[in-house]
Design a protein around this motif. Structure first.
Motif, short mmCIF file in Angstrom:
data_model
loop_
_atom_site.label_atom_id
_atom_site.label_comp_id
_atom_site.label_asym_id
_atom_site.label_seq_id
_atom_site.Cartn_x
_atom_site.Cartn_y
_atom_site.Cartn_z
N UNK A 1 -12.25 1.52 -16.22
CA UNK A 1 -12.18 1.22 -17.78
C UNK A 1 -13.49 1.39 -18.24
N UNK A 2 -14.50 0.58 -17.67
CA UNK A 2 -15.74 0.36 -18.04
C UNK A 2 -16.70 1.71 -17.75
N UNK A 3 -16.46 2.38 -16.71
CA UNK A 3 -17.11 3.65 -16.44
C UNK A 3 -16.71 4.64 -17.49
N UNK A 4 -15.27 4.89 -17.96
CA UNK A 4 -14.96 5.65 -18.98
C UNK A 4 -15.43 5.38 -20.33
N UNK A 5 -15.57 4.04 -20.57
CA UNK A 5 -16.11 3.72 -21.81
C UNK A 5 -17.74 3.90 -22.00
N UNK B 1 -22.79 6.43 -19.18
CA UNK B 1 -24.31 6.41 -18.90
C UNK B 1 -24.81 5.25 -18.12
N UNK B 2 -23.81 4.06 -18.11
CA UNK B 2 -24.08 2.79 -17.57
C UNK B 2 -24.33 3.10 -16.00
N UNK B 3 -25.25 2.42 -15.37
CA UNK B 3 -25.52 2.57 -14.00
C UNK B 3 -24.86 1.07 -13.49
N UNK B 4 -24.80 0.05 -14.28
CA UNK B 4 -24.58 -1.19 -13.97
C UNK B 4 -23.11 -1.57 -13.70
N UNK B 5 -22.64 -2.52 -12.95
CA UNK B 5 -21.26 -2.91 -12.79
C UNK B 5 -20.82 -3.66 -14.11
N UNK B 6 -19.59 -3.58 -14.20
CA UNK B 6 -19.27 -4.27 -15.52
C UNK B 6 -19.22 -5.83 -15.44
N UNK B 7 -19.51 -6.43 -16.67
CA UNK B 7 -19.60 -8.06 -16.53
C UNK B 7 -18.26 -8.53 -15.81
N UNK B 8 -18.27 -9.63 -15.24
CA UNK B 8 -17.11 -10.00 -14.36
C UNK B 8 -16.34 -11.05 -15.38
N UNK B 9 -16.72 -11.15 -16.73
CA UNK B 9 -16.07 -12.20 -17.69
C UNK B 9 -15.06 -11.15 -18.52
N UNK B 10 -14.96 -9.90 -18.35
CA UNK B 10 -14.14 -9.10 -18.97
C UNK B 10 -12.69 -9.28 -18.45
N UNK B 11 -11.54 -9.28 -19.29
CA UNK B 11 -10.15 -9.34 -18.90
C UNK B 11 -9.68 -8.09 -18.24
#
Length: 99
Positions: free
Chosen positions: A82-86, A89-99
């Protein structure tokens, strides 16, 4: 938890002589590629065996460990996708605090 289906473990090929620079210089591209592929396959199989043994041990100590682990892994993968689709361009991992 079932045992993984490991491919035949292929140890890295042993050199015919010493690992001398002359011998390495004589290897052509296809030989290098074959050696690297066998090495990669061996490494992958070794890692899979280690992960399976840790999971099997933990499942023996804490029944249901593997089921919970795979459930959390699936949730994390969905969150990552979901993070990669949103943020394509982001190369970093999504924050771990997201549900």
């Amino acid at each position: 938890m079932s045992e993984p289906d490991f491919q035949q473990f292929d140890p890295p090929p042993e050199p015919e002589k010493e690992d001398s620079p002359e011998l390495m210089a004589q290897m052509d591209f296809e030989q290098w590629l074959e050696v690297l592929q066998k090495s990669d396959r061996s490494f992958y199989n070794l890692m899979a065996m280690e992960v399976w043994s840790i999971a099997k041990t933990m499942d023996g100590l804490l029944p249901g460990f593997w089921t919970r682990f795979m459930s959390h892994r699936q949730t994390a993968l969905k969150q990552f996708l979901r993070h990669k689709q949103a943020h394509p361009d982001a190369d970093s991992m999504p924050p771990t605090s997201e549900p």
